[in-house]
Design an enzyme around this catalytic site. Structure first.
Site, PDB file in Angstrom:
ATOM      1  N   SER A 167     -31.039  -5.387 -18.427  1.00 48.24           N
ATOM      2  CA  SER A 167     -31.951  -4.482 -17.729  1.00 48.24           C
ATOM      3  C   SER A 167     -32.415  -5.078 -16.409  1.00 48.24           C
ATOM      4  O   SER A 167     -33.088  -6.110 -16.376  1.00 48.24           O
ATOM      5  CB  SER A 167     -33.169  -4.173 -18.615  1.00 48.24           C
ATOM      6  OG  SER A 167     -34.180  -3.576 -17.825  1.00 48.24           O
ATOM      7  N   ASP A 190     -26.623   4.752 -15.214  1.00 45.23           N
ATOM      8  CA  ASP A 190     -27.215   6.071 -14.998  1.00 45.23           C
ATOM      9  C   ASP A 190     -26.162   7.169 -14.818  1.00 45.23           C
ATOM     10  O   ASP A 190     -26.513   8.347 -14.690  1.00 45.23           O
ATOM     11  CB  ASP A 190     -28.122   6.047 -13.759  1.00 45.23           C
ATOM     12  CG  ASP A 190     -29.371   5.187 -13.991  1.00 45.23           C
ATOM     13  OD1 ASP A 190     -29.789   5.051 -15.155  1.00 45.23           O
ATOM     14  OD2 ASP A 190     -29.908   4.654 -13.008  1.00 45.23           O
ATOM     15  N   GLN A 237     -34.580  -3.718 -14.633  1.00 43.06           N
ATOM     16  CA  GLN A 237     -36.030  -3.518 -14.549  1.00 43.06           C
ATOM     17  C   GLN A 237     -36.769  -4.696 -15.164  1.00 43.06           C
ATOM     18  O   GLN A 237     -37.766  -5.171 -14.608  1.00 43.06           O
ATOM     19  CB  GLN A 237     -36.426  -2.215 -15.238  1.00 43.06           C
ATOM     20  CG  GLN A 237     -35.875  -0.995 -14.496  1.00 43.06           C
ATOM     21  CD  GLN A 237     -36.237   0.316 -15.161  1.00 43.06           C
ATOM     22  OE1 GLN A 237     -36.805   0.346 -16.247  1.00 43.06           O
ATOM     23  NE2 GLN A 237     -35.888   1.418 -14.515  1.00 43.06           N
TER      24      GLN A 237
HETATM   25  C1  S3P Z   1     -33.099   0.590 -12.403  1.00 40.97           C
HETATM   26  C2  S3P Z   1     -32.514  -0.020 -13.480  1.00 40.97           C
HETATM   27  C3  S3P Z   1     -31.899   0.719 -14.593  1.00 40.97           C
HETATM   28  C4  S3P Z   1     -31.644   2.184 -14.254  1.00 40.97           C
HETATM   29  C5  S3P Z   1     -32.809   2.803 -13.535  1.00 40.97           C
HETATM   30  C6  S3P Z   1     -33.128   2.053 -12.256  1.00 40.97           C
HETATM   31  C7  S3P Z   1     -33.711  -0.239 -11.345  1.00 40.97           C
HETATM   32  O1  S3P Z   1     -32.767   0.668 -15.695  1.00 40.97           O
HETATM   33  O2  S3P Z   1     -31.355   2.917 -15.421  1.00 40.97           O
HETATM   34  O3  S3P Z   1     -32.549   4.151 -13.227  1.00 40.97           O
HETATM   35  O4  S3P Z   1     -33.996   0.278 -10.256  1.00 40.97           O
HETATM   36  O5  S3P Z   1     -33.902  -1.444 -11.584  1.00 40.97           O
HETATM   37  P1  S3P Z   1     -32.719  -0.540 -16.754  1.00 40.97           P
HETATM   38  O6  S3P Z   1     -33.033  -1.768 -16.036  1.00 40.97           O
HETATM   39  O7  S3P Z   1     -33.754  -0.202 -17.782  1.00 40.97           O
HETATM   40  O8  S3P Z   1     -31.331  -0.506 -17.324  1.00 40.97           O
END
Ligand code: S3P
Length: 439
Positions: free
Chosen positions: A168, A320, A170
């Site tokens: 992830s 995504d 995020q």
């Molecule tokens: C994102 C990371 C992804 C993605 C989200 C945007 C980001 O999520 O699905 O739309 O900007 O860091 P995850 O880190 O939960 O996979």
């Protein structure tokens, strides 16, 4: 709710640009707010998710303005000088705003409350609560680790080395952002590479960040007590938004579409590889670098797609894009198998279940598994479309709405979608742009 029907159309032709990258836009606003002085952002995505980040950064003390020229100017408050928000931070539908801001505020010594819409309030936050608590933040979330939650940041926070239990970007970004205002070095170990916009842009803003290797896994280390310098950020077009038009041009006969200025960062471009593997004709032209990110113009022509087994290793670089890949699979010849996609169950909706129901309602043959979908394509024949009076349930998920709109273009009866309003979170002019290029 605003229902909408998307019907079979003429070919998609011409040249378009999609709005700015959502991930990069969030980061541009956040990092500019941490620099002392004026940063300039060109090409910012003006979707609801990014506007939620802008509103939150204002509540935290940054001055943020949009000029009539579409350029955004941000006067940062400075790292460590953010203000305690007087009201709850409303994150709307945006997981990225929530998790990245939780990271940032984990090392600021005040309290903040995070709230969100029904979709966001069902999404797991323990994945960030855990490392940020290790760094010293106190977080009180709703029973199952969801919003609303209240956080008291730690000052000083404690640097940690954290190995990501889920792939992830995020979570990675949350820990790195907490590390910015933490004395010492905070590290994240990434077993599988995820989008690296945080690393690229933090370096651009002058942070000291090192990328190395730890037993064959990616090790990212950020030096704390950073001082960020204001920058000019140019945001490239969002490959995740381009993906809807790529698939639409591939499945609608006689299409020949050029999508200009699409971000082609390797950690994001998996959809292009997967669609090429399925026989999609996607030509990358004019490859260049814009604002520290690789960018290309993509020419996409109608193609006879073939089913394929999609490598789970590709998943993080197209996480995504699976909803729209499933649409391509539903129109391909033969079987497409996907696996290793448990993470799709905790996005804006459970994207395996939501897409399985949506595509079946539109007449596709889909089998749902714990970690993926198996889809038997039509071999290029249009889908039936949704039965009279039936509507695809999109569950506040923008990407389900747009994916099923694309499916509608290759259907006999059209596809009716219960609610297209969530599209505005990431791609406010989606329907308008679609209308402009359909002949
Ligand atoms: C994102 C990371 C992804 C993605 C989200 C945007 C980001 O999520 O699905 O739309 O900007 O860091 P995850 O880190 O939960 O996979």
């Amino acid at each position: 709710m605003s229902a909408n029907t998307f019907t079979s159309s003429g070919p998609l032709r011409g040249h378009i640009r999609v709005p700015g990258d959502k991930s990069i836009s969030h980061r541009a606003l956040m990092f500019s707010s941490l620099a002392i002085g004026e940063s300039i952002i060109e090409g910012l995505l003006e979707g609801e998710d990014v506007l939620a980040t802008a509103a939150a950064m204002r509540q935290l003390g940054a001055e943020i303005e949009r000029g009539n020229d579409g350029i955004w100017r941000v006067h940062g408050a400075g790292l460590g000088s953010l203000l305690e928000p007087k009201q709850a931070l409303d994150m709307g539908n945006s997981g990225t705003s929530t998790r990245l801001l939780m990271g940032l505020l984990a090392s600021h010594g005040f309290t903040a409350t995070f709230t969100g819409d029904a979709s966001l309030s069902g999404r797991p936050m323990n994945r960030v609560i855990e490392p940020l608590s290790q760094m010293g933040a106190s977080i009180e979330a709703s029973a199952d680790g969801t919003l609303p939650l209240m956080m008291r940041g730690a000052l000083p926070a404690v640097p940690i080395t954290y190995r990501l239990p889920v792939a992830s970007a995020q979570v990675k970004s949350a820990v790195l952002l907490a590390g910015l205002n933490t004395p010492g070095i905070t590290s994240v170990i990434e077993p599988v590479a995820t989008r690296d916009h945080t690393e690229r842009m933090l370096k651009g803003f002058g942070a000291t960040l090192e990328i190395g290797d730890h037993d064959g896994e990616r090790l990212i280390s950020i030096h704390g007590d950073a001082v960020l310098e204001p920058q000019q950020v140019i945001v490239p077009g969002d490959p995740s938004s381009a993906a809807f038009f790529i698939v639409a041009a591939l499945i609608v006969p006689d299409s020949d579409l050029v999508i200009e200025n699409v971000g082609m960062n390797d950690t994001r471009a998996g959809i292009v590889h997967a669609l090429r593997q399925m026989g999609g004709n996607i030509e990358g032209m004019n490859l260049r670098e814009v604002g520290g990110e690789p960018v290309a113009d993509l020419r996409v022509t109608h193609s006879a797609l073939k089913g394929a087994e999609i490598e789970p290793a590709l998943a993080p670089s197209m996480i995504d894009e699976f909803p729209v890949l499933f649409v391509a699979a539903a129109l391909a010849e033969g079987t497409t198998k996907t696996s290793g996609l448990e993470e799709l169950r905790v996005k804006e909706s459970d994207r395996l279940a939501t897409m399985a129901s949506a595509l079946k309602l539109a007449g596709a043959k889909v089998e749902e598994h714990e970690d993926g979908l198996t889809i038997e394509g039509t071999g290029g024949e249009p889908l039936r479309g949704t039965p009279d009076g039936a509507q695809v349930q999109t569950l506040l998920d923008h990407r389900i709405s747009m994916s099923m709109a694309v499916a509608g273009l290759a259907s006999r009866n059209g596809v009716t979608i219960d609610d297209t309003a969530p599209i505005a979170t990431s791609f406010p002019n989606f329907t308008e742009l679609m209308g402009q290029i359909i002949e």
